[in-house]
Each structure stands twice: as structure tokens, then as C-alpha cells.
Write an enzyme that holds these catalytic residues in place. Structure first.
Site, PDB file in Angstrom:
ATOM      1  N   HIS A 117       6.501  -0.297  13.109  1.00 27.98           N
ATOM      2  CA  HIS A 117       6.940  -0.683  11.775  1.00 27.98           C
ATOM      3  C   HIS A 117       5.886  -0.243  10.760  1.00 27.98           C
ATOM      4  CE1 HIS A 117       8.311  -2.803   8.380  1.00 27.98           C
ATOM      5  NE2 HIS A 117       7.311  -3.658   8.378  1.00 27.98           N
ATOM      6  N   CYS A 169      11.417  -7.300   8.548  1.00 29.75           N
ATOM      7  CA  CYS A 169      10.813  -6.063   9.076  1.00 29.75           C
ATOM      8  C   CYS A 169      11.130  -5.846  10.556  1.00 29.75           C
ATOM      9  CB  CYS A 169       9.305  -6.084   8.863  1.00 29.75           C
ATOM     10  SG  CYS A 169       8.887  -6.113   7.120  1.00 29.75           S
ATOM     11  N   ASN A 199       6.620   0.469   2.577  1.00 28.03           N
ATOM     12  CA  ASN A 199       7.282  -0.374   3.585  1.00 28.03           C
ATOM     13  C   ASN A 199       8.755  -0.521   3.192  1.00 28.03           C
ATOM     14  OD1 ASN A 199       8.208  -2.380   5.274  1.00 28.03           O
ATOM     15  ND2 ASN A 199       6.531  -3.807   4.882  1.00 28.03           N
TER      16      ASN A 199
HETATM   17  N1  COA Z   1      -4.265  -3.448  -6.839  1.00 23.23           N
HETATM   18  C1  COA Z   1      -5.529  -3.782  -7.127  1.00 23.23           C
HETATM   19  N2  COA Z   1      -6.079  -4.929  -6.740  1.00 23.23           N
HETATM   20  C2  COA Z   1      -5.333  -5.770  -6.022  1.00 23.23           C
HETATM   21  C3  COA Z   1      -3.994  -5.479  -5.686  1.00 23.23           C
HETATM   22  C4  COA Z   1      -3.469  -4.260  -6.124  1.00 23.23           C
HETATM   23  N3  COA Z   1      -2.205  -3.892  -5.844  1.00 23.23           N
HETATM   24  N4  COA Z   1      -3.501  -6.508  -4.958  1.00 23.23           N
HETATM   25  C5  COA Z   1      -4.488  -7.409  -4.847  1.00 23.23           C
HETATM   26  N5  COA Z   1      -5.587  -6.976  -5.491  1.00 23.23           N
HETATM   27  C6  COA Z   1      -6.882  -7.628  -5.620  1.00 23.23           C
HETATM   28  C7  COA Z   1      -6.823  -9.102  -5.350  1.00 23.23           C
HETATM   29  O1  COA Z   1      -6.457  -9.794  -6.517  1.00 23.23           O
HETATM   30  C8  COA Z   1      -8.249  -9.397  -4.918  1.00 23.23           C
HETATM   31  O2  COA Z   1      -9.045  -9.506  -6.085  1.00 23.23           O
HETATM   32  P1  COA Z   1     -10.229 -10.588  -6.159  1.00 23.23           P
HETATM   33  O3  COA Z   1     -11.153 -10.224  -5.032  1.00 23.23           O
HETATM   34  O4  COA Z   1     -10.805 -10.347  -7.505  1.00 23.23           O
HETATM   35  O5  COA Z   1      -9.585 -11.909  -5.975  1.00 23.23           O
HETATM   36  C9  COA Z   1      -8.698  -8.112  -4.221  1.00 23.23           C
HETATM   37  O6  COA Z   1      -7.767  -7.103  -4.634  1.00 23.23           O
HETATM   38  C10 COA Z   1      -8.704  -8.196  -2.710  1.00 23.23           C
HETATM   39  O7  COA Z   1      -7.495  -8.752  -2.317  1.00 23.23           O
HETATM   40  P2  COA Z   1      -7.286  -9.117  -0.837  1.00 23.23           P
HETATM   41  O8  COA Z   1      -6.014  -9.888  -0.758  1.00 23.23           O
HETATM   42  O9  COA Z   1      -8.527  -9.696  -0.246  1.00 23.23           O
HETATM   43  O10 COA Z   1      -7.075  -7.686  -0.180  1.00 23.23           O
HETATM   44  P3  COA Z   1      -6.815  -7.356   1.335  1.00 23.23           P
HETATM   45  O11 COA Z   1      -7.941  -6.542   1.841  1.00 23.23           O
HETATM   46  O12 COA Z   1      -6.391  -8.531   2.134  1.00 23.23           O
HETATM   47  O13 COA Z   1      -5.537  -6.391   1.233  1.00 23.23           O
HETATM   48  C11 COA Z   1      -3.178  -6.357   1.521  1.00 23.23           C
HETATM   49  C12 COA Z   1      -4.354  -6.883   0.683  1.00 23.23           C
HETATM   50  C13 COA Z   1      -1.893  -6.943   0.950  1.00 23.23           C
HETATM   51  C14 COA Z   1      -3.147  -4.842   1.430  1.00 23.23           C
HETATM   52  C15 COA Z   1      -3.394  -6.772   2.999  1.00 23.23           C
HETATM   53  O14 COA Z   1      -3.688  -8.141   3.070  1.00 23.23           O
HETATM   54  C16 COA Z   1      -2.184  -6.487   3.837  1.00 23.23           C
HETATM   55  O15 COA Z   1      -1.763  -5.353   4.001  1.00 23.23           O
HETATM   56  N6  COA Z   1      -1.604  -7.514   4.459  1.00 23.23           N
HETATM   57  C17 COA Z   1      -0.412  -7.345   5.250  1.00 23.23           C
HETATM   58  C18 COA Z   1       0.750  -7.204   4.323  1.00 23.23           C
HETATM   59  C19 COA Z   1       1.987  -6.781   5.014  1.00 23.23           C
HETATM   60  O16 COA Z   1       1.929  -6.034   5.950  1.00 23.23           O
HETATM   61  N7  COA Z   1       3.114  -7.255   4.517  1.00 23.23           N
HETATM   62  C20 COA Z   1       4.386  -6.894   5.042  1.00 23.23           C
HETATM   63  C21 COA Z   1       4.534  -7.429   6.405  1.00 23.23           C
HETATM   64  S1  COA Z   1       5.934  -6.849   7.144  1.00 23.23           S
END
Ligand code: COA
Length: 338
Positions: free
Chosen positions: A265, A114, A295
Site C-alpha cells: 500500500h 487503505c 496515497n
Molecule cells: N508541511 C510542513 N510542515 C508540516 C506538515 C506539512 N504538510 N505537516 C505537519 N507539519 C509540521 C508539524 O506541524 C510539526 O511542526 P512542529 O514541530 O512545529 O509542531 C512538524 O511538521 C513535524 O510534524 P510531525 O507530525 O512530527 O512529522 P512526522 O515526522 O511524524 O511526519 C507524517 C508526519 C504525517 C508524514 C508521518 O507521521 C506519517 O507519514 N504518518 C503515517 C501517515 C499515513 O500513512 N497515513 C495514511 C495511513 S493509510
């Protein structure tokens, strides 16, 4: 008067296939509400099966050349950033060079995910300021859709990413007045390899303990799909993007008020909103495209630049500040006058 680099042409290409959050809900257990609330993403683009990363790069490059009023033959070097190469080797810039029909100019692939585009413009800037090359094509291009686990198991990653490409032509320029003339003013690049496995693609790979770089057992485990610790990535992204952007602004005696457009980004709208809140950046100065494209990794910043220009938000002479964070962990910031 000093020899500097500036962006003289900007292009972008998004494949026409729109995939909405509802479409993803047909492939895996997810919902429009979950994706929008957590990331801001509404839809992304996926390529047709016959389309490769270098194909997207080619279209974006054509746009940048046209915008610059240049011919392909004017390009003296290609620097291409991608984490989704056409093939493991040779690099994707090689395939782009062939598709552009260029003579034996050097090509270089950047593997900083990224953060790749900001690394790429910084490398181009060095070559130009040394007087080695006058015109360098810098591209960020990604085809994610072919590499994602589109089942419920991979939903935390697969809903985030989309396909696309953006390109700029960086050219040599004489800067007389550094406060007015377009040029790349400063950049700051960073890596912290201890977090490499928090967001990575393990296989195929030579570090895997096996005699083959890809085995059926590895594929059965799903290790050929990206793995991410979303919460760790989120926290580090907010911290590092604000940190390095602050450093670049301080080093150049630039205030938030001086900057016309912030191009972050596009990983998650909430990450960018947090960075903007922490740094007291007015939201109207932040140009985001993640809602439409997801992304697109190394392509997000040149695509954002292209769309900001088309939307009349970014105009010649304006000051642009950019920051990115991604797998590695790597992060970077840059400041340029367009
Ligand atoms: N749809 C529905 N539910 C989903 C899901 C999806 N696409 N992906 C994960 N879940 C679920 C998980 O399984 C979890 O369920 P559980 O509570 O029963 O275990 C729940 O949603 C919460 O997941 P969690 O990981 O706590 O969510 P979060 O608030 O951390 O959000 C992201 C997840 C990925 C959106 C967030 O962590 C994020 O954006 N991180 C940065 C990622 C990023 O920028 N990556 C690229 C970097 S360049």
C-alpha cells in the site's frame, strides 16, 4: 485440480490534473522539501469538480475489461472499495453499475479504507471458489481532493492523499499445478477497532451527540475533514504490514526470494522502506507509485499492479506479495500468482 480465482484483467485511471508539492505550497504553509523528505511524494492527481469516485471507477473498469478481453455483460458481480463514496448511500458500486449499463447483478461496497482492495479480492475469491460467480469486477476508487482541509490546519493530512482508481477482473480458474498456475494463493485480513479514532472522519455521523448528523458548529470545528495521529499510524503500519506479510509467506511456505514483486500500500515511502528493511526485501523488488500519485487509499494496489505491468516489471506467471494498512486500524496481506 481445484476451483480458484485469478486476476485476468487489470486497469487503472488517474485524473489528468497534476498537483505538485509546490502547488500545495500556494494553498498552505508547506514545502516540497518537507513533503518529499517525510513521505516521498512529489505530486498527486486531483479531479475536476464535476468528476466523482464512480467516474474514476468506470474508467479503471473499462481498462480492466479491455485487458481481460471481456465485455461488461460478462461481469456477474461488482465489489468496490472506497472511503470517499459518491454519496453516503447508496453505495458507490450502485452508481458504477448504472454507468456500466449492467443488468441487475449484485453490487457490494467495502469500507476498509487503505486495506479495502485486499479485503475486496478476498471476498471475490470466496464467491468464486464457492462456484457462485465466475467473473467479478473488483475496484478501488477514491476522490480525496474534495474532502481535504487545504489550509495550513489540515496540512499533515492533505499533502498525503490523491485521487485515482484501479480495477481487476477476478475469474474462476482450474488450478492443476499450484506452483505455476495463476491464482490467488492466500490472504490474511485483520482489524483492531480500538484505534479507530487515530485516523478517521468524524462527521457527518450518527454517533455524534446531536439531533442532526451535520451541524454548522461541527463544520466550524473542522470535524468534516479527516483527522490523523500520524506518528501512531506510522508505527502501527510498519509493525502490522510486516507481521501479516510474514504470516502469509510462512503459511504458504514462500520465501522472500520466491516473490517476484512486492506491491505495498502506498501511504508513505518511508513506511514501505522500513517494512522492506525489516523483512530484508531487496528494494528493486518493491514497486512504488506514491511519488507520482500520493496515497490513493483503496486504489493504490490495483494502480500499482497496472503500472508495474505497463513498466514490464510484473509479467504473467510472476508471484506477487501485497500488504496494506489503514484506518480502522485494518491491515491485510495477500499472495497471488499473476
Ligand atoms: N508541511 C510542513 N510542515 C508540516 C506538515 C506539512 N504538510 N505537516 C505537519 N507539519 C509540521 C508539524 O506541524 C510539526 O511542526 P512542529 O514541530 O512545529 O509542531 C512538524 O511538521 C513535524 O510534524 P510531525 O507530525 O512530527 O512529522 P512526522 O515526522 O511524524 O511526519 C507524517 C508526519 C504525517 C508524514 C508521518 O507521521 C506519517 O507519514 N504518518 C503515517 C501517515 C499515513 O500513512 N497515513 C495514511 C495511513 S493509510
Amino acid at each position: 485440480m481445484s476451483l480458484q480465482s485469478r486476476m485476468v484483467g487489470v486497469g487503472a485511471f488517474l485524473p489528468p490534473g497534476i498537483v505538485t508539492n509546490e502547488d500545495l505550497g500556494k494553498l498552505m504553509e508547506t514545502s516540497d522539501e518537507w513533503i518529499r523528505q517525510r513521505t516521498g511524494i512529489e505530486e498527486r492527481r486531483w479531479v475536476a469538480p464535476e468528476v466523482s469516485t464512480s467516474d474514476l471507477a468506470l474508467e479503471a473498469s473499462k481498462g480492466a475489461l479491455e485487458d481481460a478481453g471481456m465485455k461488461a455483460e460478462d461481469i456477474e458481480m461488482i465489489i468496490l472499495a472506497t472511503l470517499s463514496p459518491d454519496h453516503d448511500f447508496p453505495g458507490t458500486a450502485v452508481f458504477l453499475q448504472e454507468k456500466m449499463g449492467l443488468a441487475e447483478i449484485p453490487t457490494l461496497d467495502i469500507r476498509q479504507q487503505c486495506t479495502g482492495f485486499l479485503y475486496a479480492i478476498s471476498v471475490a475469491d470466496q464467491y468464486i471458489r464457492c462456484g457462485t460467480y465466475k467473473n467479478i469486477l473488483v475496484v478501488g476508487a477514491e476522490v480525496h481532493s474534495k474532502g481535504l482541509d487545504k489550509t495550513t490546519k489540515g496540512r499533515d493530512v492533505s499533502v498525503l492523499f490523491g485521487d485515482g482508481a484501479g480495477a481487476v477482473i477476478m475469474s474462476a480458474t482450474e488450478v492443476n499445478d499450484a506452483t505455476k498456475d495463476p491464482h490467488l494463493i492466500s490472504s490474511s485480513l485483520h482489524t483492531e477497532g480500538k484505534y479507530a479514532k487515530e485516523l478517521w472522519l468524524q462527521a457527518p455521523g450518527m454517533a455524534n451527540v446531536d439531533t442532526e448528523r451535520l451541524t454548522q458548529a461541527v463544520m466550524d470545528e473542522g470535524l468534516h475533514y479527516p483527522q490523523m495521529n500520524g506518528k501512531v499510524v506510522f508505527v502501527h503500519a510498519v509493525k502490522r504490514m510486516s507481521q501479516c506479510l510474514t504470516k502469509v509467506l510462512e503459511n504458504t511456505n514462500t520465501s522472500i526470494d520466491d516473490v517476484d514483486v512486492f506491491l505495498f500500500h502506498q501511504a508513505n515511502l518511508r513506511i514501505n522502506q522500513k517494512v522492506a528493511d525489516m523483512m530484508k526485501i531487496p528494494s528493486e523488488k518493491c514497486f512504488n507509485t506514491i511519488q507520482k500519485y500520493g496515497n490513493t487509499t483503496a486504489a493504490t494496489i490495483p494502480i500499482g499492479m497496472h503500472d508495474a505491468i505497463k513498466a514490464g516489471v510484473l509479467k504473467p506467471g510472476m508471484l506477487v506479495a501485497s500488504a496494506a494498512f489503514g484506518s480502522g486500524f485494518t491491515w491485510a496481506a495477500a499472495l497471488w500468482r499473476y
